[in-house]
Scaffold this motif. Structure first.
Motif, PDB file in Angstrom:
ATOM      1  N   ARG A  83       0.838  -1.207   0.000  1.00  0.00           N
ATOM      2  CA  ARG A  83       0.000   0.000   0.000  1.00  0.00           C
ATOM      3  C   ARG A  83       0.872   1.256   0.000  1.00  0.00           C
ATOM      4  NH1 ARG A  83      -3.335  -0.782   5.330  1.00  0.00           N
ATOM      5  NH2 ARG A  83      -1.263  -1.481   5.984  1.00  0.00           N
ATOM      6  N   ILE A  84       0.427   2.253  -0.748  1.00  0.00           N
ATOM      7  CA  ILE A  84       1.113   3.548  -0.806  1.00  0.00           C
ATOM      8  C   ILE A  84       0.046   4.640  -0.826  1.00  0.00           C
ATOM      9  CG2 ILE A  84       2.499   5.099  -2.249  1.00  0.00           C
ATOM     10  CD1 ILE A  84       4.089   2.731  -3.177  1.00  0.00           C
ATOM     11  N   LEU A  85       0.272   5.707  -0.091  1.00  0.00           N
ATOM     12  CA  LEU A  85      -0.620   6.862  -0.118  1.00  0.00           C
ATOM     13  C   LEU A  85       0.008   7.961  -0.971  1.00  0.00           C
ATOM     14  CD1 LEU A  85      -1.680   7.136   3.635  1.00  0.00           C
ATOM     15  CD2 LEU A  85      -2.695   5.760   1.810  1.00  0.00           C
ATOM     16  N   ILE A  86      -0.830   8.699  -1.672  1.00  0.00           N
ATOM     17  CA  ILE A  86      -0.380   9.851  -2.452  1.00  0.00           C
ATOM     18  C   ILE A  86      -1.218  11.053  -2.045  1.00  0.00           C
ATOM     19  CG2 ILE A  86      -0.093  10.867  -4.744  1.00  0.00           C
ATOM     20  CD1 ILE A  86       0.240   8.093  -5.884  1.00  0.00           C
TER      21      ILE A  86
ATOM     22  N   ILE B  24       0.920   2.308   7.462  1.00  0.00           N
ATOM     23  CA  ILE B  24       1.517   2.294   6.124  1.00  0.00           C
ATOM     24  C   ILE B  24       2.838   3.043   6.190  1.00  0.00           C
ATOM     25  CG2 ILE B  24       1.211   3.039   3.721  1.00  0.00           C
ATOM     26  CD1 ILE B  24      -1.800   2.805   4.135  1.00  0.00           C
ATOM     27  N   LYS B  25       3.853   2.510   5.532  1.00  0.00           N
ATOM     28  CA  LYS B  25       5.184   3.120   5.586  1.00  0.00           C
ATOM     29  C   LYS B  25       5.459   4.063   4.413  1.00  0.00           C
ATOM     30  CE  LYS B  25       6.594   0.906   9.274  1.00  0.00           C
ATOM     31  NZ  LYS B  25       6.845   1.638  10.540  1.00  0.00           N
TER      32      LYS B  25
ATOM     33  N   TYR C  62      -2.222  10.011   8.642  1.00  0.00           N
ATOM     34  CA  TYR C  62      -2.847   8.965   7.839  1.00  0.00           C
ATOM     35  C   TYR C  62      -1.985   7.703   7.840  1.00  0.00           C
ATOM     36  CZ  TYR C  62      -5.885  12.580   5.806  1.00  0.00           C
ATOM     37  OH  TYR C  62      -6.791  13.572   5.609  1.00  0.00           O
ATOM     38  N   LEU C  63      -0.682   7.915   7.607  1.00  0.00           N
ATOM     39  CA  LEU C  63       0.241   6.779   7.538  1.00  0.00           C
ATOM     40  C   LEU C  63       0.262   6.006   8.857  1.00  0.00           C
ATOM     41  CD1 LEU C  63       3.163   8.548   5.630  1.00  0.00           C
ATOM     42  CD2 LEU C  63       1.786   6.652   4.760  1.00  0.00           C
TER      43      LEU C  63
END
Length: 377
Positions: A286-289, A316-317, A310-311
């Protein structure tokens, strides 16, 4: 009267509509039956009859007592008229000691004619009605009518049901804002999709972060070298907002991510609120943008108080903090932001990467670029 999407008393609703009528009447007074400046150029040139009728509808609808819900074509015209009125008002203030052309009488009028209004009502204050932003925000349920080209680009590469569920719009409602050839292409594509000719997913195994980074690099390359930055500027040289960037990113990158079996969820609700994009492949990758304009006064808060939380909330890293630069002077913010990201990564054991996107207007053509020119990523 024009439908307004906020809670107003009946008296204030009438007062707001009187002001909308002032904007429209002022526009008609100074335009000699030519409405080309309130529609996209290509739409007015190819659908002039529809555009002229929409403009005249607005003029009539703002005067009667029926509540009219606008179509996207009407919305585009009204949005343009309000912005034109705002520009006229700004010029008038400059030469008349700050006095507004449109609002100089509104507060005394409200207090005189609507004296029984409860000013403690939490849904509004009198001052709301003397700001153009009030009308730009509340005369429209949303501003999707401004982004039809971007939505259409996304739709071409996304299954219809997924597109409609993720963005909450049906493009068939926006065909009046498509040139005839594009409308025909859309209807043909709709027919093909209805027969089940959807895009098949292909799984490609690779390092997840590298695959995502390549998709982002494709987007940046499109902005800088393929002229896509032009889609982030209005015709009057005003830059678009963060939502337009998000839509263009989806239009540019969705097919690439889908081909690599990466699921893209726009405006995913994670932890403490919405994040611009959550990219995932399987359960664990998973990746956040997060997308922010360099001009955004809350740029640092978006990094420190938004993305980091959020992370941590979702364990999430990896994340990408995408910064859109519209003016050359904004580049100087990036060095300090890079140092801040390094500190955050060390403190929380995260892997946040800053990607800066040069979306400045009027870029030199490839033939004019000097040998030492290199875009900033």
């Amino acid at each position: 009267m024009i439908k307004i999407y906020t809670n107003l008393t009946e008296d204030l609703l009438r007062c707001a509509n009187e002001k909308i009528n002032d904007f429209i009447e002022s526009y008609f007074e100074f335009n000699d039956d030519d409405f080309s400046d309130i529609f996209p150029n290509i739409i007015y040139e190819t659908k002039e009859k529809q555009c002229r009728q929409a403009a005249k509808d607005l003029y009539l609808w703002s005067k009667d007592d029926f509540v009219h819900t606008l179509t996207p074509l009407h919305e585009y015209a009204l949005y343009s008229i309000i912005n034109i009125s705002s520009d006229i008002d700004e010029d008038h203030r400059a030469y008349n000691d700050g006095e507004s052309l449109f609002f100089y009488d509104i507060e005394p009028k409200i207090r005189e004619e609507y004296s029984d209004i409860d000013e403690n009502d939490p849904n509004w204050v009198i001052e709301d009605l003397i700001e153009f932003d009030f009308y730009l925000e509340n005369c429209f349920q949303d501003h999707d009518f401004l982004d039809v080209p971007l939505y259409l680009s996304i739709f071409k590469n996304m299954p219809t049901k997924k597109f409609e569920s993720q963005f909450g719009i049906v493009l068939a409602d926006y065909v009046d804002l498509m040139p005839p050839d594009i409308e025909e292409e859309y209807r043909s594509l709709l027919s093909v999709k209805a027969l089940g000719d959807e895009i098949n997913e292909v799984t490609i195994k690779d390092d997840f972060f590298k695959v995502v980074k390549k998709g982002i690099d494709n987007f940046v390359h499109s902005i800088i070298n393929h002229g896509s930055y032009k889609l982030l500027w209005f015709e009057n040289y005003r830059p678009r907002d963060e939502k337009a960037v998000q839509l263009l990113f989806m239009a540019t990158s969705y097919l690439y991510f889908q081909t690599n079996n990466i699921d893209v969820s726009p405006e995913a609700n994670i932890g403490r609120g919405p994040i611009d994009f959550k990219l995932s492949r399987g359960v664990n990758e998973r990746i956040l943008i997060e997308v922010k304009l360099a001009s955004n006064p809350k740029l640092r808060q978006g990094l420190n108080l938004q993305l980091v939380k959020y992370l941590l909330a979702e364990d999430i890293k990896d994340a990408v903090f995408m910064v859109i630069v519209y003016e050359e002077k904004e580049f100087k913010k990036l060095n300090a932001l890079e140092r801040e990201v390094d500190s955050i990564n060390q403190k929380y054991n995260l892997n946040i990467m800053i990607v800066s996107v040069d979306a400045t207007n009027n870029k030199p053509s490839a033939s004019k670029l000097t040998s030492d020119f290199s875009p900033l990523y």
